[in-house]
Design a protein around this motif. Structure first.
Motif, PDB file in Angstrom:
ATOM      1  N   LEU A  84     -11.978  57.992   1.922  1.00  0.00           N
ATOM      2  CA  LEU A  84     -12.268  58.194   0.267  1.00  0.00           C
ATOM      3  C   LEU A  84     -13.200  59.246  -0.159  1.00  0.00           C
ATOM      4  CD1 LEU A  84     -12.725  54.306  -0.530  1.00  0.00           C
ATOM      5  CD2 LEU A  84     -10.921  55.486  -0.783  1.00  0.00           C
ATOM      6  N   GLU A  85     -14.151  59.677   0.972  1.00  0.00           N
ATOM      7  CA  GLU A  85     -15.056  60.595   0.882  1.00  0.00           C
ATOM      8  C   GLU A  85     -14.386  61.912   0.309  1.00  0.00           C
ATOM      9  OE1 GLU A  85     -14.707  58.773   3.515  1.00  0.00           O
ATOM     10  OE2 GLU A  85     -16.553  57.494   3.192  1.00  0.00           O
ATOM     11  N   THR A  86     -13.033  62.297   0.752  1.00  0.00           N
ATOM     12  CA  THR A  86     -12.531  63.581   0.580  1.00  0.00           C
ATOM     13  C   THR A  86     -11.360  63.352  -0.208  1.00  0.00           C
ATOM     14  OG1 THR A  86     -10.957  63.158   2.576  1.00  0.00           O
ATOM     15  CG2 THR A  86     -12.829  64.582   2.687  1.00  0.00           C
ATOM     16  N   ASN A  87     -11.085  62.294  -0.906  1.00  0.00           N
ATOM     17  CA  ASN A  87      -9.739  62.022  -1.602  1.00  0.00           C
ATOM     18  C   ASN A  87     -10.112  61.270  -2.994  1.00  0.00           C
ATOM     19  OD1 ASN A  87      -7.040  63.114  -0.243  1.00  0.00           O
ATOM     20  ND2 ASN A  87      -8.422  62.051   1.186  1.00  0.00           N
ATOM     21  N   THR A  88      -9.854  61.780  -4.186  1.00  0.00           N
ATOM     22  CA  THR A  88     -10.483  61.051  -5.476  1.00  0.00           C
ATOM     23  C   THR A  88      -9.143  60.205  -5.681  1.00  0.00           C
ATOM     24  OG1 THR A  88     -11.461  62.911  -6.303  1.00  0.00           O
ATOM     25  CG2 THR A  88     -10.711  61.391  -7.825  1.00  0.00           C
ATOM     26  N   LEU A  89      -9.421  58.905  -5.792  1.00  0.00           N
ATOM     27  CA  LEU A  89      -8.567  57.920  -6.073  1.00  0.00           C
ATOM     28  C   LEU A  89      -8.183  57.917  -7.677  1.00  0.00           C
ATOM     29  CD1 LEU A  89      -9.097  54.884  -3.569  1.00  0.00           C
ATOM     30  CD2 LEU A  89      -7.674  56.889  -3.452  1.00  0.00           C
ATOM     31  N   SER A  90      -7.126  57.383  -8.133  1.00  0.00           N
ATOM     32  CA  SER A  90      -7.033  57.164  -9.492  1.00  0.00           C
ATOM     33  C   SER A  90      -7.352  55.777  -9.787  1.00  0.00           C
ATOM     34  CB  SER A  90      -5.580  57.294  -9.758  1.00  0.00           C
ATOM     35  OG  SER A  90      -4.779  56.404  -9.135  1.00  0.00           O
ATOM     36  N   ILE A  91      -8.005  54.749  -8.782  1.00  0.00           N
ATOM     37  CA  ILE A  91      -8.440  53.508  -9.192  1.00  0.00           C
ATOM     38  C   ILE A  91      -9.488  53.593 -10.002  1.00  0.00           C
ATOM     39  CG2 ILE A  91     -10.083  53.653  -7.059  1.00  0.00           C
ATOM     40  CD1 ILE A  91      -9.599  50.838  -6.561  1.00  0.00           C
ATOM     41  N   ASP A  92      -9.464  52.569 -10.953  1.00  0.00           N
ATOM     42  CA  ASP A  92     -10.346  52.507 -11.922  1.00  0.00           C
ATOM     43  C   ASP A  92     -11.926  52.169 -11.318  1.00  0.00           C
ATOM     44  OD1 ASP A  92     -12.272  51.596 -13.795  1.00  0.00           O
ATOM     45  OD2 ASP A  92     -10.959  49.770 -14.625  1.00  0.00           O
ATOM     46  N   PRO A  93     -12.849  52.938 -11.697  1.00  0.00           N
ATOM     47  CA  PRO A  93     -14.126  52.962 -10.824  1.00  0.00           C
ATOM     48  C   PRO A  93     -14.762  51.681 -11.138  1.00  0.00           C
ATOM     49  CG  PRO A  93     -14.020  54.780 -12.219  1.00  0.00           C
ATOM     50  CD  PRO A  93     -12.850  53.950 -12.287  1.00  0.00           C
ATOM     51  N   GLU A  94     -14.672  50.750 -12.017  1.00  0.00           N
ATOM     52  CA  GLU A  94     -15.091  49.541 -12.083  1.00  0.00           C
ATOM     53  C   GLU A  94     -14.463  48.520 -11.327  1.00  0.00           C
ATOM     54  OE1 GLU A  94     -14.726  45.788 -15.167  1.00  0.00           O
ATOM     55  OE2 GLU A  94     -14.524  47.724 -16.039  1.00  0.00           O
ATOM     56  N   PHE A  95     -13.093  48.688 -10.760  1.00  0.00           N
ATOM     57  CA  PHE A  95     -12.438  47.910  -9.802  1.00  0.00           C
ATOM     58  C   PHE A  95     -13.094  48.265  -8.313  1.00  0.00           C
ATOM     59  CE2 PHE A  95      -8.080  46.850  -7.662  1.00  0.00           C
ATOM     60  CZ  PHE A  95      -8.590  45.811  -7.490  1.00  0.00           C
ATOM     61  N   LEU A  96     -13.225  49.546  -8.380  1.00  0.00           N
ATOM     62  CA  LEU A  96     -13.450  50.097  -6.997  1.00  0.00           C
ATOM     63  C   LEU A  96     -15.006  49.574  -6.686  1.00  0.00           C
ATOM     64  CD1 LEU A  96     -13.064  51.719  -4.260  1.00  0.00           C
ATOM     65  CD2 LEU A  96     -13.951  53.665  -5.577  1.00  0.00           C
ATOM     66  N   ASP A  97     -15.927  49.658  -7.706  1.00  0.00           N
ATOM     67  CA  ASP A  97     -17.385  48.889  -7.545  1.00  0.00           C
ATOM     68  C   ASP A  97     -17.202  47.404  -7.128  1.00  0.00           C
ATOM     69  OD1 ASP A  97     -18.507  51.517  -8.069  1.00  0.00           O
ATOM     70  OD2 ASP A  97     -18.956  50.952 -10.016  1.00  0.00           O
TER      71      ASP A  97
END
Length: 757
Positions: A68-81
């Motif tokens: 995750l540190e080197t790849n930007t996910l398209s996941i909703d930041p709210e869901f990731l949090d």
């Protein structure tokens, strides 16, 4: 469903996710494994979130991603949090982040033991070190090396039972032959005959996954039945050999790994099955490394030629009209072929589809991908960017068709930003478009100059939402250029839009009589049944029809009440019924002004009826969660205000439970008014009411409905006064906001009167 009543994508995805959960609810345990989620789009993440939020304890979702540190996910930041918060819970967390490391030497020895079917202690250090060094500890790579050692009979047991290299100098020979894993894979590819190697190249170009019918459609194109029959046999042999070598994996349609067929794939299957007895199969490369290796055996030009060949066959079969998935496959083939123009024209059709579903964030992401093709068009890595990544070399080589296409892409992405309230990025992309049109020599050769009209219109509309210096001067200049160019062009569609812009400029300066003159000139040339579709096609919304709505406020401000009512009647009886029902934003812009004139004249029930019918219910009918349009955030407050106004006028008391719910909603700190800000408040001032004025009156009506003079009532009145003050600050700064200012001052006066009581 018919095309016009098609379900929104988000609603379909929610339905599918819910159906999946219900169908698997009786399982003791269900594991859903998803690989390479760093490439997953936001809609797919929405499905995962639905499954996570609504699944039971029998469901385990395993998502595999690069770091995750080197790849930007398209996941909703709210869901990731949400997931990260879940992970740190002390008791029974529902999320666990596991970081995978390469295999150790000991792990590699265990893997070799399983692959070569021998005890771990019998494997020599030389073999173990070789596999570890060449694989880098990657399990799949180590397994493939072990497979090659076994298949090629490169190892043997010595007299003491230790597994060693076969021959005295084999270790040196192995290192010379296979410098890395890719070299090893190439060696295995070389063992195939020429037809199989060429077929594998086509498979790789088709994608990581493909179907038997797709292969036939490409490799048997243009052959007669006899030739096709012979060719099919060779294709099947090539597929079988690739499966045996573990390059491909196969599943008969309907079995363990059956990919969704597109309409084109089913059509191809039907065509071949009429003459030949074939069974549809799905194939996938066993690992991305294999596909990349096969692609690496081709010259770039050869790969582009194959993509172009495939794209032409698909397009000849009207591939892009079948479905979104089909269109995206075709887009990526055109893109990979290097045909930027073909790819971009198709991309605008796909983008339009996403726009119609109001999936603004997906529109932006997709158009960024499209524009990146043009940024790479230069071919000169050292060329300095001018703006939007476009160098002078790119701009100087554009044809007029390419220039038109590139400019429209920029206006489309700017419009999507504007629709989510991001005025900064919207302004940036409109400016980039203007720069490209100004600096490309091909602009002088443009025969169809409508792209300039689209830009003028869009920039003007965005300025309506922004508080910028010399705003009226800029808008006046834009309107002047637009009217002049549109009249030269001669098309009523563009002339009507230009006159609508001219009317808004004049009204913005408080020149309502002149604005009405512009409106009357518009009414002489604009007829909804003839021109509305054309205006919407060019400008995404019918700005000419919306001018009728603005004129309601102009007539009302001047006290010309009979003409004002006649305009309202025309809108309700003749104009709105001719507008596309799905274009809710367009209907909102036409109707909004009339709501407040009707309400002020005592026809609040009619105002509520037409708003709910043409705006509120229509949006909920055609769109769902995740969809958005520019003024969507005010829909609910408007509905609440009109309902409270009806009850107040008719002397009815609001249900106690509902009233408490509304009071809590309007007084909450995260209430919507903080989010629209100036970008929505400013344009609404010229529409007759800004959002702060709407909130103020809701507070006023709720306070008036309370039977006791308590602290809750004072809270409502203070909130109402605060919002009315905000409204007054907006409306007093422009002579074109006279009607809105009258509204906010009237409500402020009522609130102050109640506070004094």
């Amino acid at each position: 469903r018919s095309k016009s009543n098609a379900l929104p994508i988000k609603e379909v995805l929610d339905f599918i996710a819910e159906a999946f959960l219900r169908c698997t609810s009786s399982s003791d345990i269900l594991i859903l494994a998803i690989d390479d989620v760093q490439w997953m789009d936001s809609l797919s993440w929405d499905v995962v979130r639905h499954l996570y939020s609504n699944g039971t304890n029998n469901l385990m979702i395993v998502c595999v991603s690069r770091p995750l540190e080197t790849n930007t996910l398209s996941i909703d930041p709210e869901f990731l949090d949400l997931l990260r918060e879940e992970e740190i819970k002390p008791c029974s967390p529902r999320f666990k982040n596991i970081k995978l490391s390469p295999l150790s030497i000991s792990n590699v020895r265990s893997l070799l033991s399983i692959s070569l079917n021998c005890p771990e202690k019998s494997i020599s250090k030389a073999i173990c070190d070789y596999v570890y060094d060449k694989s880098g500890g990657m399990p799949y790579f180590a397994q493939e090396i072990a497979r090659t050692l076994n298949q090629n009979n490169m190892v043997m047991f010595d007299n003491s039972g230790v597994l060693r290299w076969k021959g005295t100098d084999i270790n040196t020979s192995m290192n010379d032959t296979f410098t890395d894993l890719n070299d090893l894979l190439l060696h295995r590819l070389d063992s195939f005959d020429e037809f199989t190697r060429r077929s594998l190249q086509i498979f790789a170009v088709l994608g990581f996954e493909f179907s038997f019918s797709e292969v036939l459609a490409i490799q048997c194109h243009g052959l007669d039945n006899a030739e096709t029959s012979a060719h099919m046999k060779r294709i099947q042999e090539a597929l079988d050999a690739s499966v045996k070598e573990n390059i491909l994996e196969e599943a008969i349609s309907g079995e363990k790994r059956s990919r969704k067929n597109t309409e084109h794939t089913r059509k191809a299957m039907k065509r071949f099955s009429k003459t030949f007895k074939i069974v549809e199969r799905q194939y996938t490369f066993s690992h991305a490394m294999w596909r990349n290796c096969v692609l690496g055996t081709m010259l770039n030009e050869t790969e582009r030629d194959i993509h172009r060949f495939i794209a032409n066959i698909m397009e000849g079969d009207n591939y892009e009209v079948h479905s979104y998935i089909s269109a995206m496959k075709l887009f990526h083939h055109w893109k990979a072929s290097g045909d930027i123009m073909h790819a971009s024209l198709l991309a605008m059709k796909i983008g339009k589809h996403l726009e119609n579903l109001l999936l603004q964030h997906q529109v932006i992401d997709f158009y960024f991908e499209v524009i990146s093709m043009w940024k790479d068009f230069s071919g000169d890595e050292n060329e300095e960017d001018v703006i939007a990544g476009m160098g002078h070399g790119v701009l100087s080589r554009l044809t007029r068709e390419e220039l038109d296409c590139l400019a429209r892409l920029h206006t489309s992405i700017a419009k999507a930003y504007a629709n989510i309230g991001d005025g900064t990025n919207a302004s940036l992309f409109y400016s980039n478009c203007d720069f490209i049109l100004t600096n490309s020599p091909a602009a002088a050769d443009l025969k169809d100059r409508t792209v300039f009209f689209i830009l003028y219109s869009a920039q003007f509309g965005l300025l309506q939402s922004l508080d910028v210096k010399n705003k009226l001067v800029i808008q006046t200049e834009l309107a002047k250029k637009f009217v002049e160019q549109a009249q030269i062009h001669g098309d009523p569609v563009h002339i009507a839009r230009a006159l609508a812009m001219e009317g808004l400029v004049l009204a913005g300066r408080g020149m309502f009589e002149d604005a009405i003159d512009a409106q009357k000139r518009l009414e002489k040339i604009y007829f909804a049944e003839k021109h509305s579709a054309g205006v919407i096609n060019e400008y995404a919304t019918d700005r000419a029809a919306q001018s009728y709505g603005y004129s309601v406020i102009w007539y009302a401000t001047l006290g010309r009440h009979e003409e004002c009512q006649a305009q309202i009647d025309f809108i309700l009886d003749n104009l709105l019924p001719k507008m596309p029902k799905k274009n809710v934003h367009n209907s909102f812009m036409i109707l909004f002004q009339s709501l407040w004139v009707l309400k002020d004249r005592g026809h609040v029930r009619l105002a509520e009826f037409v708003f709910v019918k043409h705006i509120y219910d229509r949006f909920n009918e055609y769109y769902s969660k995740g969809s958005s349009t520019f003024f969507y955030v005010v829909y609910e407050p408007i509905r609440v205000l009109l309902r409270l106004a009806v009850e107040s006028k008719e002397g009815k008391d609001t249900d106690e439970r509902k009233r408490k719910e509304l009071e809590g909603w309007i007084l909450s700190e995260d209430f919507f008014v903080g989010s629209p800000g100036k970008i929505r408040a400013i344009p609404m001032c010229s529409l007759g009411r800004d959002p702060h004025c709407i909130i103020a009156e809701i507070c006023l009506l709720l306070a008036a409905g309370r039977k006791t003079f308590d602290e809750r009532r004072m809270q409502l009145l203070r909130k109402g006064a605060e919002e009315a003050n905000k409204s007054n600050k907006y409306t007093q700064c422009n002579p074109g906001y006279a009607y809105s200012q009258k509204q906010s001052l009237s409500i402020m006066g009522e609130i102050q009167r109640m506070i004094m009581l």
